[in-house]
Enzyme design. Structure first.
Site, PDB file in Angstrom:
ATOM      1  N   GLY A  68       0.830  -1.209   0.000  1.00  0.00           N
ATOM      2  CA  GLY A  68       0.000   0.000   0.000  1.00  0.00           C
ATOM      3  C   GLY A  68       0.855   1.245   0.000  1.00  0.00           C
ATOM      4  N   ASN A  69       0.253   2.386   0.309  1.00  0.00           N
ATOM      5  CA  ASN A  69       1.031   3.626   0.423  1.00  0.00           C
ATOM      6  C   ASN A  69       0.378   4.517   1.469  1.00  0.00           C
ATOM      7  OD1 ASN A  69      -0.950   5.436  -0.958  1.00  0.00           O
ATOM      8  ND2 ASN A  69      -0.536   4.021  -2.654  1.00  0.00           N
ATOM      9  N   TYR A  70       1.013   5.672   1.746  1.00  0.00           N
ATOM     10  CA  TYR A  70       0.574   6.504   2.866  1.00  0.00           C
ATOM     11  C   TYR A  70      -0.561   7.470   2.527  1.00  0.00           C
ATOM     12  CZ  TYR A  70       4.813   4.948   5.255  1.00  0.00           C
ATOM     13  OH  TYR A  70       5.780   4.186   5.849  1.00  0.00           O
TER      14      TYR A  70
END
Ligand code: CTP
Length: 408
Positions: free
Chosen positions: A210-212
């Protein structure tokens, strides 16, 4: 802008109640009518005489007048107003508003009001940060209430932090902005697709890539579009955010593939699309059905490129549709932005650099630069994501207008 508008000013018991004198003066000066409702405790902070004099109306506190039994109808007052402002909104009052604890006239009026409601919280910084207060504020937002964020600064307790009620001038500006947009409704009848948030790419049943991204920018854009009359389809990756506006239809997705399928399906019927999601560029080639066990010292996950949703929509785009992309860069921001603009057939691109303080993921602010098809670059100062959303939507409106003119 506020001339002839009718406001209920609900004052609850906080030290910032003194600012309501100035707020009332400003509203009356603008030509607005103000009906003040105070809680019992609010009367300890600012006198009813001051507020009645400035608002030119008797203030309301009780459900009925104890002298003669005259009923102060919260229903009539609620229906009379064009907007209700709860300022200062204490933790107690927000808790009651969020949970329907109707034990005073301010709350019963709030529950009866059909007009937009603006809430200006004030309290000490620890009270403000408490999960209970934060949950109540999120609930009020989910009801469609407009929160006017408190400022950072010195608090009555002597502590320094977030919790100072917005200044009267700021509250008046928020009201003007709201009525300006309402009057503008420059996107009424338009349909806009927005992608927002991260995507999660499954590795196995318990892990993902995923990412932030928090989704805050995309949600702010969706709200802004909806407030300006657009019918919004929000294709959202996993976030903790709630949609507040009734003109927003949200489609929840998890992976880049799901986001692509939903966006591609809807795009044909849209006038515009704003691609603000942080879509994963790669996804595991194989998604394990069972949890991957720890075995060797090294392991690798084979990745395959996902579909570039913006680029795919760029291929489908008609002459009248507007497509907007984002680019988050860490280097050569402008040059990379120009490349993406062309490659994805965008009408304009919103650049943000992770090197700019206050820009990017998980912040409430952003600092952006636009590049459009004519290679015009516009750089903006650091602003709240809500204000940035306003700038993006202004530019979108310009693009839609120029396309309709040139294609007529
Ligand atoms: N985007 C998309 N689908 C993808 C990747 C990106 O729709 N699979 C969109 C984003 O929503 C954004 C724009 O493309 O509007 C640019 O995204 P960004 O991550 O900055 O660029 P990439 O095209 O992924 O290129 P790179 O990662 O090489 O910078």
């Amino acid at each position: 802008m506020l001339k002839g508008k009718k406001f209920i000013l609900g004052i609850s018991g906080g030290i910032a109640a003194y600012k309501c004198a100035q707020l009332t003066r400003l509203l009356v000066k603008e030509g607005a009518e103000v009906q003040v409702i105070m809680t019992k405790l609010a009367k300890q902070f600012i006198t009813p005489l001051t507020m009645a004099t400035l608002s030119k109306r008797p203030i309301l506190v009780e459900f009925f007048d104890p002298e003669n039994g005259a009923w102060n109808s919260h229903v009539d007052t609620g229906l009379w107003a064009d907007a209700m402002i709860v300022a200062p909104a204490t933790a107690n009052t927000m808790g009651k508003m969020a949970n329907g604890v109707a034990d005073n006239l301010l709350i019963t009026t709030y529950l009866s009001a059909r007009c937009p409601v603006f809430v200006a919280p004030t309290m000490d910084l620890d009270m403000y940060q408490h999960p209970s207060t934060q949950t109540n504020m999120a609930t009020l937002k989910s009801y469609g209430n407009h929160l006017i964020e408190p400022n950072d600064g010195e608090l009555a307790s002597g502590l320094v932090g977030k919790g100072r009620m917005a200044e009267p001038e700021e509250i008046v500006a928020a009201l003007k902005d709201f009525f300006l947009k309402k009057n503008k409704a420059d996107l009424s009848g338009k349909k806009v697709l927005v992608t927002a948030g991260p995507t999660h790419e499954k590795i196995d049943p318990v892990r993902f890539i995923g990412n932030y991204s928090s989704g805050k920018m995309g949600y702010a854009i969706a709200e802004e579009l909806a407030e300006r009359g657009a019918e919004v389809t929000l294709v959202s990756g996993p976030t903790n955010l709630k949609v507040c506006h009734q003109n927003i239809k949200r489609i929840d997705v998890v992976s880049a593939e799901q986001m692509y399928l939903a966006s591609q399906e809807k795009f044909g019927s849209m006038d515009a699309a704003i691609m603000s999601a942080a879509v994963a560029d790669y996804t595991p080639a194989v998604k394990a059905d069972e949890k991957v066990k720890r075995t060797a010292d090294n392991m690798s996950v084979e990745l395959r490129a996902t579909k570039d949703i913006a680029a795919e929509l760029g291929k489908l785009k008609s002459d009248k549709q507007v497509l907007v992309g984002f680019a988050l860069e860490t280097q050569d921001v402008i040059a990379n932005g120009e490349l993406k603009l062309k490659k994805k057939n965008l009408d304009f691109i919103v650049l943000n650099s992770l090197k700019d303080k206050g820009a990017g993921f998980n912040t409430d602010t952003n600092k952006v630069t636009f590049i459009d098809k004519e290679n015009k670059t516009t750089e903006f100062a650091l602003k709240s994501k809500v204000e940035v959303a306003g700038d993006i939507v202004d530019k979108l409106v310009d693009c839609l207008q120029s396309k309709n003119l040139t294609n007529r």
